[in-house]
Design a protein around this motif. Structure first.
Motif: not given
Length: 107
Positions: A71, A73-75, A77
């Motif tokens: 997946e 990588a989420e930024k 927050k």
């Protein structure tokens, strides 16, 4: 006799011919790419399955196929000061210019 996945990919002529094969392999194809590019991607996926011993589409179980892509990588927050627009509720990072507006409220 059932054709192997590689034979099916090599015999496909149009982009529409690749769609059912891509669904079996759980590979997304981009129709904006050329036929040879799509063929190369599908052949790569079929070869990795062939290394695992899966050569025909009958050996594929529903939902089985190429290993799941990692997946994205989420930024991270934003953890600094934030401003909320009073009317529409949107939240923005704090800036001096936005903070001057009367319709922005710090949260």
């Amino acid at each position: 006799m059932s054709k192997t996945l590689i034979e099916q990919i090599e015999e496909a002529v149009t982009k529409d011919d690749f769609e059912p094969i891509a669904e079996q392999l759980n590979v997304e194809i981009n129709k904006r790419q050329g036929v040879e590019t799509i063929r190369a991607e599908l052949l790569e996926a079929a070869e990795t399955l062939a290394e695992q011993g899966v050569t025909t589409s009958g050996e594929l179980e529903p939902g089985e196929g190429q290993t799941e892509a990692p997946e994205a990588a989420e930024k991270p927050k934003y953890k600094g000061r934030k401003l909320k627009h009073i009317k529409n509720g949107r939240i923005f990072p704090w800036t001096a210019a936005l903070a001057k507006n009367r319709y922005m409220q710090e949260v």
